[in-house]
Design a protein around this motif. Structure first.
Motif, PDB file in Angstrom:
ATOM      1  N   PHE A 190       0.787  -1.062  -0.056  1.00 27.97           N
ATOM      2  CA  PHE A 190       0.110  -0.042  -0.052  1.00 27.97           C
ATOM      3  C   PHE A 190       1.085   1.265  -0.008  1.00 27.97           C
ATOM      4  O   PHE A 190       0.473   2.127  -0.639  1.00 27.97           O
ATOM      5  N   ALA A 191       2.080   1.207   0.792  1.00 28.75           N
ATOM      6  CA  ALA A 191       3.027   2.431   0.566  1.00 28.75           C
ATOM      7  C   ALA A 191       3.489   2.238  -0.835  1.00 28.75           C
ATOM      8  O   ALA A 191       3.817   3.372  -1.173  1.00 28.75           O
ATOM      9  N   GLU A 192       3.732   1.305  -1.461  1.00 27.17           N
ATOM     10  CA  GLU A 192       4.079   1.420  -2.874  1.00 27.17           C
ATOM     11  C   GLU A 192       3.151   1.852  -3.696  1.00 27.17           C
ATOM     12  O   GLU A 192       3.397   2.491  -4.765  1.00 27.17           O
ATOM     13  N   VAL A 193       1.900   1.534  -3.431  1.00 25.15           N
ATOM     14  CA  VAL A 193       0.842   2.407  -4.140  1.00 25.15           C
ATOM     15  C   VAL A 193       0.737   3.818  -3.908  1.00 25.15           C
ATOM     16  O   VAL A 193       0.591   4.453  -4.816  1.00 25.15           O
ATOM     17  N   GLU A 194       1.067   4.486  -2.809  1.00 26.98           N
ATOM     18  CA  GLU A 194       1.091   5.884  -2.352  1.00 26.98           C
ATOM     19  C   GLU A 194       2.303   6.355  -3.371  1.00 26.98           C
ATOM     20  O   GLU A 194       2.222   7.245  -4.200  1.00 26.98           O
TER      21      GLU A 194
END
Length: 998
Positions: A190-194
Motif C-alpha cells: 500500500f505504501a508502494e501504491v502511494e
C-alpha cells in the motif's frame, strides 16, 4: 502448526546434544520454560526459529552467516546442528540445519570452513518412512514460508510472543505502531501504491507542463507573427484555463489577420491600376522622344554627308584610275618577277666569286667549269690512299686491342694467384661448417624422437587437470539433477495424492441426472462432490509427471556425463602419471628449445655444402682462367710483329699521297671543296646572264601596256594600282556613303517622324519618375499583401497545431487531474481526506481495529470485565490520525490512553493484545492453525487473582487443542504449571530437563 520434537547440538549455551519432546509437553496444554538468567531459555526459542528460517531474531544472528550460533562449550569435532520435527498444513516435516563450521583441516595445518547444510524430509504414512524433499537453502526457505504463511518477523511476533515489545506497543505513538504493524501485515504494497501514485502524478504533471510549455511556445510564435494585435494570457504551464485562453487569443489574432489581408488586397488592386496608367503615359512619352531624336539625328547625318561630298567625288575618281591600271597589272607583275630573279642571281654570283682564288675571281663561266673538272679528276686519284689510311687506323686500333687484352689477362693471372693462395684456409672453414651442421641434424632427429612423448604427456596432464575440475562440476550437476528429480517426483506424487483425494469431484463433474454413476451405479445424484479451491485435475498431474520424467532423464544424462568425464580423467591420468603439469611443461619446453636450436644449426647444412661446392668450382675456374691467360699472351706476340710491319708500309704510302696536308682525308676534303666552289661559281655566272636578258624583255612589254592604258609612264600605272585591301576599303567607303544618303532621305520623308518634330519636346524624366513612384507603391502594396497573407497562414498553421496539442493533451490533463486527486487522497493531503490518513495507515488502522476486537475478548476475562481495548482514529495534535489505541475503563466509563495502565495492567493488556494479534495474523496468513505458542516473561508483575485469571485465559486455549509455553522464572508458576522444561546452566554448558509432562 504443531511442534513435535526439537534436537539441539552445540547450539548457543548447549555444548552437548539436547532434545525437547513438545508432544509430551503439549499434552497438558500449558507448560513452563524456566531457568536462571543466562541459562538459555531464549536459545530454545532461537533454535526453533533457526530451524524454520535459517536465522535467529535480532542481533543474536551476528555476522558470518550464523557462525556465531555455535556453542563455546562444544567439543572441537562436534558440528552445530538443529533438527525440528513439526506438522504444518497436514504434512509432517523434519528440518535439519547446520550453520557454517570452522574446523581443523584433515591434512596439513590450519582450519577450513564447511558450508552450511540444510535438509528437508517428509514423513510418508503409507510407507511409514521419511523421504527426502530438498537440500537447497532457498527451496526449503520458500517451502516453509509458503506453508506457514508468515515471515520470520511475523513468526517471532505471533508464535514467540515477546511481552516487552507489546508493552512498548501499547505506549508507542502512531508512527512506532505503524512500523510494527507494517512488518507484521506486510502493508508495504500500500505504501508502494502511494509511491506509485505520487510518481504517476509527478510524471503526468511534468507531461502536462511540457505540453503547456509547448502550447505557450506556439502562442509566443503566434504573437511574433501577429505583432501587437495579440495578447498572451498571463498563466504559467500547468495552471487551469491556459489552453482555453491560448485558443481564444489565437482566434482573435486570426480574425484580425484576415481583416488586414482584405485591406491589403484592396490597396494592391488600386496600386496595380495606377501602375498601368503611368505605364501607358511612360510608353507614349518614350515613343515621342524616340521620334524626335530620330528626326534630329537624320538632320545631323544629312549635314555630315554634305560636308564629305568632295571627298566622295575624289574617291570615285581614284576608283576609276584603279580600274584602268588593272589592265597594266600583269605586265607589272612579270617585270617585278624578272627583276627579283635577276637580283637573286647576281647576289649568288657575287657570293660564289668571293670564295674563289684571286686568279679566278674575274674568269668567265667556261674557264670556271674547266678548272672544276680538273679538281675532280685529281680527287679521283686519292681513293686508294683513302683505303690505305682507313686500314692504318684499323691496324692502330687492333694493336690497342691487343694491349688491352694483355693487361686484362695479366689482371686475371694476378687475381687467380691471390685467391688460390688462401684456398686451403677457405676450404678448411667450409668443411668445418658442413661437419657441424651434420652433427646438429643427427642431434635434432634424436630430440624429435624424445619430444613427441613429452608433448603427449603434457597434453594428457593438462587434460587431467581440466577433467579434475570438470569431474567435480559434473558431480555437482549430477547431484543437483538427482535432487531436482527427487523433488519433481515428490511433487508429482503429492499432486497425484491430492487428485485421488479430490477424485470424487472430478468424477462428479461428468454426472448427469438419469445416467448411472460409474462408482455406485445410482441414477440420482442428490449431492455430487464439488471441486474445492486448489483442486488438482488430470492435466496438472500429467504435467507434473512429465516434469518428473524430464528431470529423471536429465539426471540420467548428468550421471552418464559424469561417467564419461571420469573415464577420460582415468585415461589422462594413466598417460600423464602423477608428475605435475608445470614440471612436464618445463621438460617439454627444454626439449623444444634444444630441438629448435639443433634444427636451426642443421638448417645451414645444405647452404654450407653448396658454398663448399661453389668454392671448389670457383677454384677450378680460376686455375683454368690462369692457364688460358698464359696461352693467349703467348699467341699475341706473333700477331703484334705482323701488324708492325704492315703499319710501316702504309705510313710510307700515305706520306706520299697527302702532300702538304695533314692526312689523305684532309687533302681529299681540300680538293672536294675546290671543285664545289668552282662548279657553283660557273653555275651562278650562267644564271646571272640568263636573268639579265629576261629583265630586258619584261621592261619592253611593260612600256607598251602602260601606253595603251593611257598612262604616260609605267610608273604612273603602278602608282594608280590598288591592292586588295585598299580596293575593298575604298569600295566600302563609297557604298557606305550611298547607304547613309539613302537612309537619311527615307527618315526625313517619314510623316509621323516629321509630325513629332513639330510637337514640343517630350518630358521623359517626369514620366519615368511617375512610373517609378507607381512601381514602388505597387511593390509596397504587394509586400504588405504577402506579409498579411503569410501572417494569416502562419496563424492558421500555429492555431491548428495549438488546437491539435490541446486535443492531444486533453486525455493527459484529465488523467493528471484524476491521478493527482487519487495521490492526494492516498497521501492524506486532500481536502476530501478529513482525517489526513495515508492509505497504508488506513489499512493498518483496519488491522489494528481487528486486533483490538480480538484482544478485548481475552482482556475482559483477564481484567474481570473492567477493561476494553478500542481503536481510535482521532488526530493527535497537528499529526495524522488512524493508529490510536485507547482502553475503556468500565468502572469509570472513561476512555483513556493505554500509557496510563499500571505495570500489571500493562502486562495482561499486552498479553491480550499479543494473543489477539496472533489470531489476526494467522487469519491474514491464510488460516494456518498455530497449535504451539510461546509467551516470554512479564508474569511477575501480576497479583495472585490476576495471575489466576490470566492463566485461565491461557488454559482456555487448550479448548482449541493449542499448547502454550510460558517462558518465565516466577516461582509461583512452577507450583501452578506441572509440565515444565527446565534449563540448567553449568560450567560445561547448559542442559535441558523435562518433567511433569505426559
Amino acid at each position: 502448526m504443531r511442534l513435535h520434537r526439537l534436537d539441539i547440538t552445540a547450539f548457543g549455551p548447549f555444548g552437548a546434544s539436547q532434545s525437547v519432546d513438545f508432544d509430551d509437553l503439549s499434552a497438558a496444554g500449558l507448560f513452563l520454560l524456566h531457568g536462571p538468567t543466562g541459562a538459555g531459555k531464549t536459545s530454545v526459542l532461537d533454535a526453533v526459529c533457526y530451524a524454520l528460517y535459517g536465522s535467529v531474531p535480532g542481533a543474536r544472528q551476528g555476522s558470518g552467516q550464523g557462525m556465531t550460533l555455535r556453542s563455546d562449550h562444544a567439543a572441537p569435532g562436534t558440528r552445530t546442528e538443529v533438527r525440528l520435527e513439526l506438522t504444518v498444513a497436514g504434512r509432517r516435516l523434519e528440518i535439519t540445519r547446520q550453520p557454517p563450521w570452522e574446523r581443523l583441516k584433515l591434512r596439513g595445518k590450519g582450519t577450513t570452513v564447511d558450508k552450511a547444510q540444510t535438509w528437508l524430509r517428509e514423513y510418508d504414512p503409507t510407507t511409514r518412512a521419511w523421504k527426502d524433499l530438498s537440500r537447497s537453502h532457498q527451496e526449503i526457505g520458500e517451502e516453509i514460508t509458503q506453508l506457514l504463511g508468515m515471515s520470520r518477523e511475523q513468526f517471532c511476533q505471533v508464535v514467540l510472543l515477546p511481552q516487552g515489545d507489546f508493552a512498548r506497543f501499547l505506549r508507542a505513538d502512531a508512527e512506532a505502531r505503524g512500523k510494527l504493524l507494517g512488518r507484521l501485515f506486510d502493508t508495504g504494497r500500500f505504501a508502494e501504491v502511494e509511491k506509485r501514485l505520487a510518481e504517476r502524478r509527478r510524471a503526468t504533471e511534468a507531461q502536462v507542463r511540457e505540453g503547456d510549455a509547448a502550447l505557450l511556445a506556439d502562442a509566443h510564435r503566434m504573437q511574433q507573427a501577429a505583432g501587437d494585435t495579440m495578447e498572451l494570457p498571463e498563466l504559467a504551464p500547468g495552471e487551469p484555463g491556459l489552453a482555453e485562453a491560448v485558443l481564444e487569443a489565437a482566434a482573435v489574432a486570426r480574425a484580425t489577420a484576415r481583416e488586414l489581408l482584405t485591406i491589403a488586397d484592396r490597396r494592391l488592386t488600386a496600386a496595380e491600376s495606377a501602375r498601368a496608367a503611368t505605364g501607358r503615359e511612360l510608353a507614349d512619352a518614350r515613343e515621342l522622344d524616340r521620334l524626335q531624336r530620330r528626326f534630329a539625328e537624320a538632320r545631323e547625318r544629312a549635314a555630315r554627308l554634305a560636308e564629305r561630298s568632295d571627298a566622295h567625288r575624289a574617291a570615285q575618281e581614284r576608283m576609276e584610275r584603279a580600274r584602268k591600271a588593272e589592265a597594266v597589272a600583269p605586265a607589272l607583275e612579270l617585270r617585278d618577277v624578272a627583276d627579283s630573279e635577276h637580283r637573286r642571281a647576281a647576289a649568288a654570283e657575287a657570293r660564289a666569286r668571293a670564295l674563289l682564288p684571286q686568279a679566278l675571281a674575274d674568269a668567265g663561266a667556261a674557264p670556271l667549269a674547266a678548272a672544276a673538272r680538273r679538281a675532280a679528276e685529281e680527287l679521283g686519284g686519292l681513293e686508294s690512299a683513302r683505303r690505305a689510311e682507313r686500314r692504318l687506323a684499323a691496324l692502330v686500333e687492333e694493336r690497342a686491342g691487343l694491349d688491352r687484352q694483355e693487361r686484362a689477362d695479366e689482371e686475371v693471372r694476378q687475381e687467380a694467384e691471390t685467391w688460390l693462395a688462401d684456398w686451403e684456409t677457405v676450404r678448411t672453414g667450409l668443411q668445418s661448417r658442413v661437419d657441424s651442421a651434420q652433427e646438429a641434424a643427427t642431434r635434432a632427429e634424436q630430440l624429435a624422437v624424445q619430444r613427441d612423448p613429452a608433448r603427449r604427456r603434457l597434453t594428457a596432464a593438462r587434460q587431467r587437470d581440466r577433467l579434475t575440475d570438470d569431474t567435480e562440476a559434473a558431480r555437482q550437476r549430477a547431484l543437483a539433477a538427482a535432487e531436482d528429480a527427487v523433488e519433481a517426483r515428490a511433487h508429482w506424487l503429492d499432486l497425484k495424492e491430492q487428485r485421488l483425494h479430490g477424485i470424487a469431484a472430478e468424477l462428479a463433474a461428468n454426472l448427469t441426472d438419469g445416467t448411472p454413476c460409474a462408482v455406485c451405479g445410482a441414477t440420482q445424484h442428490p449431492a455430487p462432490a464439488r471441486k474445492t479451491a486448489g483442486h488438482v485435475d488430470r492435466e496438472a498431474e500429467e504435467r507434473a509427471l512429465t516434469a518428473y520424467q524430464t528431470a529423471d532423464e536429465l539426471r540420467a544424462q548428468a550421471e552418464r556425463h559424469l561417467g564419461a568425464v571420469r573415464e577420460a580423467l582415468a585415461a589422462a591420468t594413466a598417460e600423464a602419471g602423477d608428475t605435475p603439469t608445470a614440471q612436464l611443461a618445463e621438460e617439454a619446453e627444454e626439449l623444444d628449445g634444444a630441438y629448435t636450436r639443433a634444427r636451426a644449426t642443421a638448417s645451414g647444412l645444405h647452404a654450407a655444402q653448396e658454398e663448399l661446392r661453389r668454392a671448389e668450382g670457383e677454384r677450378e675456374q680460376r686455375v683454368a682462367a690462369q692457364q688460358q691467360a698464359a696461352v693467349r699472351s703467348a699467341s699475341r706476340v706473333a700477331g703484334r710483329d705482323r701488324l708492325g710491319r704492315e703499319q710501316a708500309l702504309l705510313e710510307e704510302e700515305l706520306t706520299r699521297a697527302r702532300g702538304t696536308a695533314e692526312s689523305v682525308t684532309a687533302r681529299a676534303a681540300q680538293l672536294e671543296r675546290r671543285a664545289a666552289l668552282l662548279t657553283d661559281a660557273a653555275d651562278t655566272a650562267r644564271a646571272a646572264e640568263d636573268t639579265a636578258q629576261r629583265l630586258k624583255d619584261a621592261d619592253a612589254r611593260l612600256s607598251d601596256a602602260a601606253f595603251r592604258a593611257g598612262f604616260d609612264t609605267p610608273a604612273d600605272a603602278a602608282a594608280a594600282l590598288l591592292d586588295d585591301t585598299a580596293h575593298r576599303e575604298l569600295q566600302r567607303r563609297l557604298d557606305a556613303w550611298q547607304t547613309e544618303d539613302a537612309a537619311v532621305r527615307a527618315v526625313l520623308a517619314e510623316a509621323d517622324t516629321a509630325d513629332a518634330a513639330r510637337r514640343p519636346p517630350a518630358d521623359l524624366t517626369a514620366a519615368e519618375q511617375a512610373a517609378a513612384d507607381a512601381d514602388r507603391r505597387l511593390r509596397e502594396a504587394s509586400s504588405a499583401r504577402d506579409a498579411a497573407d503569410r501572417c494569416r497562414a502562419e496563424l492558421d498553421r500555429l492555431s491548428a497545431h495549438a488546437a491539435t496539442s490541446v486535443r492531444r493533451l486533453a486525455p493527459l490533463r484529465e488523467e493528471y487531474t484524476r491521478v493527482a486527486r487519487l495521490a492526494s487522497l492516498a497521501a492524506g493531503t486532500s481536502a476530501d481526506n478529513e482525517r489526513r490518513m495515508r492509505l497504508e495507515s488506513y489499512v493498518l488502522a483496519a488491522r489494528l481495529e481487528q486486533v483490538a476486537a480480538a484482544a478485548t475478548a481475552r482482556l475482559l476475562r483477564m481484567s474481570s470485565g473492567r477493561y476494553t481495548l478500542v481503536h481510535s482514529d482521532d488526530r493527535s495534535g497537528r499529526g495524522r490520525s488512524g493508529l490510536g489505541l485507547h482502553v475503556v475503563d468500565a468502572w469509570t466509563g472513561r476512555e483513556r490512553d493505554t500509557a496510563t495502565l499500571s505495570g500489571g495492567e500493562t502486562f495482561f493488556a499486552s498479553l491480550a493484545l499479543a494473543l489477539g494479534l496472533a489470531d489476526v495474523v494467522t487469519d491474514e496468513a491464510g488460516g494456518v492453525r498455530l497449535d504451539t505458542l510461546f509467551i516470554d516473561e512479564g508474569f511477575g508483575s501480576l497479583d495472585d487473582q490476576t495471575l489466576d485469571e490470566v492463566l485461565d485465559v491461557l488454559d482456555a486455549l487448550r479448548e482449541r487443542d493449542r499448547s502454550v509455553g510460558i517462558v518465565s522464572h516466577v516461582p509461583d508458576l512452577r507450583r501452578r504449571i506441572h509440565a515444565q522444561l527446565e534449563v540448567v546452566k553449568g560450567r560445561s554448558g547448559s542442559v535441558l530437563r523435562q518433567r511433569g509432562a505426559g
